[in-house]
Design an enzyme around this catalytic site. Sequence first.
Site, PDB file in Angstrom:
ATOM      1  CB  SER A   7      -0.877   0.007   1.243  1.00  0.00           C
ATOM      2  OG  SER A   7      -1.400   1.301   1.452  1.00  0.00           O
ATOM      3  CG  HIS A  33      -3.877  -1.347  -1.800  1.00  0.00           C
ATOM      4  ND1 HIS A  33      -4.981  -2.081  -2.178  1.00  0.00           N
ATOM      5  CD2 HIS A  33      -4.304  -0.518  -0.816  1.00  0.00           C
ATOM      6  CE1 HIS A  33      -6.029  -1.719  -1.448  1.00  0.00           C
ATOM      7  NE2 HIS A  33      -5.646  -0.766  -0.613  1.00  0.00           N
ATOM      8  CG  ASP A  35      -4.684   2.855   0.626  1.00  0.00           C
ATOM      9  OD1 ASP A  35      -5.627   2.067   0.771  1.00  0.00           O
ATOM     10  OD2 ASP A  35      -3.495   2.554   0.845  1.00  0.00           O
ATOM     11  CG  MET A  37      -8.031   7.468   1.949  1.00  0.00           C
ATOM     12  SD  MET A  37      -7.232   7.450   3.570  1.00  0.00           S
ATOM     13  CE  MET A  37      -6.553   5.792   3.579  1.00  0.00           C
ATOM     14  CG  HIS A  66      -9.253   0.492  -0.847  1.00  0.00           C
ATOM     15  ND1 HIS A  66      -8.749   0.234   0.405  1.00  0.00           N
ATOM     16  CD2 HIS A  66     -10.599   0.564  -0.688  1.00  0.00           C
ATOM     17  CE1 HIS A  66      -9.738   0.140   1.277  1.00  0.00           C
ATOM     18  NE2 HIS A  66     -10.867   0.355   0.647  1.00  0.00           N
ATOM     19  CG  MET A  68     -11.070   3.652   1.670  1.00  0.00           C
ATOM     20  SD  MET A  68      -9.543   3.505   2.604  1.00  0.00           S
ATOM     21  CE  MET A  68      -8.360   3.489   1.260  1.00  0.00           C
ATOM     22  CG  MET A 137     -11.833  -2.337   4.689  1.00  0.00           C
ATOM     23  SD  MET A 137     -10.247  -2.000   3.908  1.00  0.00           S
ATOM     24  CE  MET A 137      -9.373  -1.078   5.178  1.00  0.00           C
ATOM     25  N   GLY A 142      -8.930   4.398   6.664  1.00  0.00           N
ATOM     26  CA  GLY A 142      -8.573   5.801   6.872  1.00  0.00           C
ATOM     27  C   GLY A 142      -7.096   6.031   7.118  1.00  0.00           C
ATOM     28  CG  PHE A 143      -5.668   7.244   9.678  1.00  0.00           C
ATOM     29  CD1 PHE A 143      -5.033   8.420   9.308  1.00  0.00           C
ATOM     30  CD2 PHE A 143      -6.992   7.297  10.100  1.00  0.00           C
ATOM     31  CE1 PHE A 143      -5.699   9.638   9.367  1.00  0.00           C
ATOM     32  CE2 PHE A 143      -7.669   8.507  10.161  1.00  0.00           C
ATOM     33  CZ  PHE A 143      -7.022   9.682   9.795  1.00  0.00           C
ATOM     34  CG  ASP A 175      -6.251  -2.553   3.011  1.00  0.00           C
ATOM     35  OD1 ASP A 175      -5.191  -2.360   3.637  1.00  0.00           O
ATOM     36  OD2 ASP A 175      -6.818  -1.671   2.332  1.00  0.00           O
ATOM     37  N   GLY A 176      -5.188  -4.014   6.105  1.00  0.00           N
ATOM     38  CA  GLY A 176      -5.134  -3.345   7.396  1.00  0.00           C
ATOM     39  C   GLY A 176      -4.428  -4.185   8.439  1.00  0.00           C
ATOM     40  N   GLY A 177      -3.257  -3.723   8.862  1.00  0.00           N
ATOM     41  CA  GLY A 177      -2.516  -4.435   9.900  1.00  0.00           C
ATOM     42  C   GLY A 177      -1.956  -5.773   9.449  1.00  0.00           C
ATOM     43  N   GLY A 197       0.980  -2.176   4.078  1.00  0.00           N
ATOM     44  CA  GLY A 197       1.589  -0.849   3.957  1.00  0.00           C
ATOM     45  C   GLY A 197       2.822  -0.737   4.817  1.00  0.00           C
TER      46      GLY A 197
HETATM   47  O1  LIG Z   1      -6.703   0.997   3.419  1.00  0.00           O
HETATM   48  C1  LIG Z   1      -5.871   1.292   4.214  1.00  0.00           C
HETATM   49  C2  LIG Z   1      -6.222   2.158   5.352  1.00  0.00           C
HETATM   50  O2  LIG Z   1      -7.536   2.548   5.207  1.00  0.00           O
HETATM   51  C3  LIG Z   1      -4.434   0.854   4.032  1.00  0.00           C
HETATM   52  O3  LIG Z   1      -4.303   0.184   2.800  1.00  0.00           O
HETATM   53  C4  LIG Z   1      -3.966  -0.054   5.105  1.00  0.00           C
HETATM   54  O4  LIG Z   1      -4.248   0.381   6.371  1.00  0.00           O
HETATM   55  C5  LIG Z   1      -2.523  -0.422   4.886  1.00  0.00           C
HETATM   56  O5  LIG Z   1      -1.695   0.013   5.871  1.00  0.00           O
HETATM   57  P1  LIG Z   1      -1.093  -0.946   7.007  1.00  0.00           P
HETATM   58  O6  LIG Z   1      -0.643  -2.208   6.320  1.00  0.00           O
HETATM   59  O7  LIG Z   1       0.013  -0.148   7.582  1.00  0.00           O
HETATM   60  O8  LIG Z   1      -2.226  -1.226   7.946  1.00  0.00           O
END
Ligand SMILES: O=C(CO)[C@H](O)[C@H](O)COP(=O)(O)O
Length: 227
Positions: A7, A33, A35, A37, A66, A68, A137, A142-143, A175-177, A197
Site C-alpha cells: 500500500s 495498492h 489508497d 481517500m 481502493h 475510500m 477490511m 482511513g489510516f 487490508d489493514g494491519g 503498507g
Molecule cells: O486501506 C488502508 C487504510 O484505510 C491501508 O491500505 C492499510 O491500512 C494499509 O496500511 P497498514 O498495512 O500499515 O495497515
Amino acid sequence: MAQINPSILSADFARLAEEAERVGGADGADWLHVDVMDNHFVPNLTLGVPVVEALRKATDTPLDCHLMIEDPDRWAPQYVEAGAGSVTFHAEAAAAPVRLAREIRAKGARASMALKPATPIEPYEDLLPELDMLLVMTVEPGFGGQAFLDVMLPKIRRTRRLIDKHGLTMWLQVDGGVSAETIERCAEAGADVFVAGSAVYGADDPAAAVRMLRRQAQEARPAGCAH
Ligand SMILES: O=C(CO)[C@H](O)[C@H](O)COP(=O)(O)O
C-alpha cells in the site's frame, strides 16, 4: 497463489515513482495498492485521478485502486480510464453496486467491493458473481499503521465459504494491519490477496519484505485449497 499488494499509503508521497520501483521487479509486488481517500467517507485525504494517471506511467506494476470515497458510482469509472487494473468501491458508499461493478468490468478493469469491519458479507452473497474481488477490511479504513482486528477472521472464513459454495474464482483480499505477525492467520482463514503498507514500506528492504510475506502466506494456506 498468494498475492502481495504493497500500500503506497505508507510510502513517501514525494517520491511515488521511486517507491513503486522499490517494491517492483521479479518476485516483487503483484499489484500496487493505491489508497484513494476523500476526507468524507474516511477522515483522511490522499490522492485522486491525476496521481493515478502519473503512477500508471511511472510503473509497470498494475494498480489496485481502493476508493475510500463517497459517491463511487460517479467517480470509479474515471479510475479505470486513468489506468487502474482493479477498482475497489465500498459497499457502504455505492448506491448501485451491481451496475457499478458491471461498468468497471465493461471499461476493462477488475471490479471489487470492500466491506468495513462492521459490514457483514451475508447481505451481499448474491452480488459475488458480479465481482472479481471482495475486500475484507481488517482495520477501520482511513489510516495506515493500525493494529490488525482479529475479530475479522470469522468474516474472512465466512466469505471464503461463500466464494467456494458458489464455485467462484474471485479473489479475497484483506487490508489493514497485515504483517509477518498476522498474514498467516489471514491466509489460513481463506484470504489470497494481502495488502501491506507499513509492513512493507517500514522494512529496511521492502522488496525482501514482499517476498517474505508471500512465502508466509503461501505456506499457511489450507492444504488442498483451490484459491
Ligand atoms: O486501506 C488502508 C487504510 O484505510 C491501508 O491500505 C492499510 O491500512 C494499509 O496500511 P497498514 O498495512 O500499515 O495497515
